[in-house]
Design a protein around this motif. Sequence first.
Motif, mmCIF file in Angstrom:
data_model
loop_
_atom_site.group_PDB
_atom_site.id
_atom_site.type_symbol
_atom_site.label_atom_id
_atom_site.label_comp_id
_atom_site.label_asym_id
_atom_site.label_seq_id
_atom_site.Cartn_x
_atom_site.Cartn_y
_atom_site.Cartn_z
ATOM 1 N N ASN A 90 -3.386 2.822 -1.410
ATOM 2 C CA ASN A 90 -3.725 1.513 -1.979
ATOM 3 C C ASN A 90 -2.482 0.962 -2.680
ATOM 4 N N PRO A 91 -2.459 -0.327 -2.997
ATOM 5 C CA PRO A 91 -1.363 -0.842 -3.818
ATOM 6 C C PRO A 91 -1.337 -0.163 -5.191
ATOM 7 N N LEU A 92 -0.168 -0.126 -5.812
ATOM 8 C CA LEU A 92 -0.017 0.512 -7.127
ATOM 9 C C LEU A 92 -0.962 -0.103 -8.158
ATOM 10 N N ARG A 129 0.835 -1.195 0.000
ATOM 11 C CA ARG A 129 0.000 0.000 0.000
ATOM 12 C C ARG A 129 0.877 1.255 0.000
ATOM 13 N N GLN A 130 0.677 2.080 -1.018
ATOM 14 C CA GLN A 130 1.386 3.344 -1.182
ATOM 15 C C GLN A 130 0.366 4.481 -1.148
ATOM 16 N N THR A 131 0.837 5.721 -1.149
ATOM 17 C CA THR A 131 -0.063 6.867 -1.054
ATOM 18 C C THR A 131 -0.028 7.691 -2.335
ATOM 19 N N SER A 132 -1.220 7.969 -2.891
ATOM 20 C CA SER A 132 -1.304 8.932 -3.995
ATOM 21 C C SER A 132 -1.895 10.209 -3.422
ATOM 22 N N LYS A 146 3.424 -7.208 -12.140
ATOM 23 C CA LYS A 146 2.683 -6.004 -12.529
ATOM 24 C C LYS A 146 3.155 -4.799 -11.731
ATOM 25 N N GLU A 147 3.361 -4.996 -10.447
ATOM 26 C CA GLU A 147 3.758 -3.908 -9.554
ATOM 27 C C GLU A 147 5.096 -3.298 -9.989
ATOM 28 N N LYS A 148 6.014 -4.148 -10.415
ATOM 29 C CA LYS A 148 7.344 -3.672 -10.810
ATOM 30 C C LYS A 148 7.293 -2.750 -12.021
#
Length: 328
Positions: free
Chosen positions: A209-211, A149-152, A274-276
């Motif tokens: 959320n995740p990327l 989980r990252q932040t936008s 996919k995330e990479k």
Amino acid sequence: MTRRFAFGLFAAAALALPALPASAQTKLKWAHVYETSEPFHTQSVWAAQEIAKRTNNRYQIDVYPASQLGKESDINQGLSLGTVDMIISGPSFAARSYPPVGIGYYPYVFRDAGHLLAYAKSDVFRELAAGYAEKTGNHMVALTYYGIRQTSTNKPFKTCAEMKGLKIRVPDAPAYLAMPRSCGANTSPIAFAEVYLALQNGTVDAQENPLTTIEAKKFYEVQKNIVLTGHIVDHLATIISKQLWAKLSDEDKKIFGAVAEEAAVRASGEILAKEKELIDSFKQKGLAVTEVNKDEFKEAVMKNVTLESLGYRKADFDRIQALKSEAM
């Protein structure tokens, strides 16, 4: 004549009996809330077919995606009600029945995806799953990597202190709220379906959320920055209901467990790949991508939200910290 008449009666009686199948087939329901295009669904379908194959078609498992049998809280309840036989769901819902099993949602308990996958194979997870099974009768048989989980955000920040006053949408669950609130952000539990509009019209400045989710839900269209807070390494559990588990033979239990683990590994690999790709993709779309000092954020969380306050145990946390990450 008598013998011939008797034989005729026997033959007629035999024809009147219904034909019995070589082996009775059991129909099962497997539910989740994810879309049909996502690995969690495609690998569940693969697993259902694989279980049928390995049990000589004694089980027909129908997979119900996209909340067809209810939202996440509903399908978790369905395990007890007998309306579903298997589900894929975040362990945070299982933690409502047995809090310690939700420790994977405590911010920064996992360093990375490899650390989570090591936990999925560890004695710590097996013991927590056993505690959940003892409490509920349901069996947690596999963990799948969901994404970090990252932040936008439309208001850039690089430190925990710079989050102060940030209006951020976060799911209304204590573990998800821990990091933003520890850093002084103002959290809002906006329904997931309404997040895009809330970001677009400025009701909130940010979300996390995740990327893969940020891409799938097109949040990048209404956000200027991705901040790699990496606060929760999210994951999903494959859970078999108490009723189904009680009916399975020891051999079938092994088959269901082994196939669920294989499906989890396959789905995890797809999500990782996919995330990479996505960080470069977001940069190409014009978003600024910022890395942070995660230790600073972790320190704020541990100071403001104790493990015990969320129903977790320090001994489990310490054992998880000692695990070595799998090579990715």
